[in-house]
Design an enzyme around this catalytic site. Structure first.
Site, PDB file in Angstrom:
ATOM      1  N   ASP A 105      31.231  59.100  47.332  1.00  0.00           N
ATOM      2  CA  ASP A 105      31.078  57.800  47.982  1.00  0.00           C
ATOM      3  C   ASP A 105      30.289  58.017  49.266  1.00  0.00           C
ATOM      4  OD1 ASP A 105      32.512  56.309  46.097  1.00  0.00           O
ATOM      5  OD2 ASP A 105      34.421  56.756  47.057  1.00  0.00           O
ATOM      6  N   ASP A 124      29.765  51.651  42.136  1.00  0.00           N
ATOM      7  CA  ASP A 124      30.778  50.646  42.465  1.00  0.00           C
ATOM      8  C   ASP A 124      30.133  49.271  42.663  1.00  0.00           C
ATOM      9  OD1 ASP A 124      32.673  52.717  42.491  1.00  0.00           O
ATOM     10  OD2 ASP A 124      32.427  53.044  44.643  1.00  0.00           O
TER      11      ASP A 124
END
Length: 148
Positions: A105, A124
């Site tokens: 991330d 995402d």
């Protein structure tokens, strides 16, 4: 492919846990390994549980989504795009889990008084946008069944 390319760039550019200002104090590029699911769910669970939930479940989601996509009529462009985004994002994060043991991330947004939204990545974003497109398109009535 864009998701994997950006994750690779972040891995080369930043050490784990590092961050650089994008648009300070609101947005930063970070490098965080997330061994769990969304919002870090199951990160502390045993490896066997994480493999079943975070590898097995996405494989099932991809299979079901591909089957749904095959049943769509050719004129269902929005739904096809949405399902493609969901599958692409799911596969992007699945590749990370299998190859790296954690999802990379790198997008961090500070919302208010130093509170940050949980870090996320382009996979995402694709999943959330795909779900949003599905929701937007779910209320549409096909032309052939619309009252005149």
């Amino acid at each position: 492919m864009l998701d994997q390319a950006t994750k690779g760039w972040i891995e080369r550019a930043l050490s784990d846990g590092a961050q650089i200002a994008g648009v300070a104090p609101f947005f930063y590029l970070t490098r965080v390994g997330n061994p769990g699911g969304s919002f870090g769910l199951f990160a502390a669970s045993p490896l066997a549980v994480r493999r079943v939930l975070l590898v097995g479940l996405p494989v099932l989601v991809v299979a079901v989504t591909v089957l749904l996509h095959r049943r769509l009529a050719p004129r269902k462009g929005l739904a096809a795009l949405a399902l493609g985004m969901i599958v692409g994002g799911t596969i992007g994060n699945l590749v990370d889990r299998v190859a790296r043991g954690a999802v990379v991330d790198f997008l961090r947004f500070y919302l208010w008084r130093g509170y940050a939204w949980p870090d996320f990545n382009l996979a995402d974003v694709a999943i959330v946008v795909g779900l949003g497109l599905l929701a937007l398109g779910s209320g549409r009535t096909p032309e052939s069944t619309r009252p005149r």
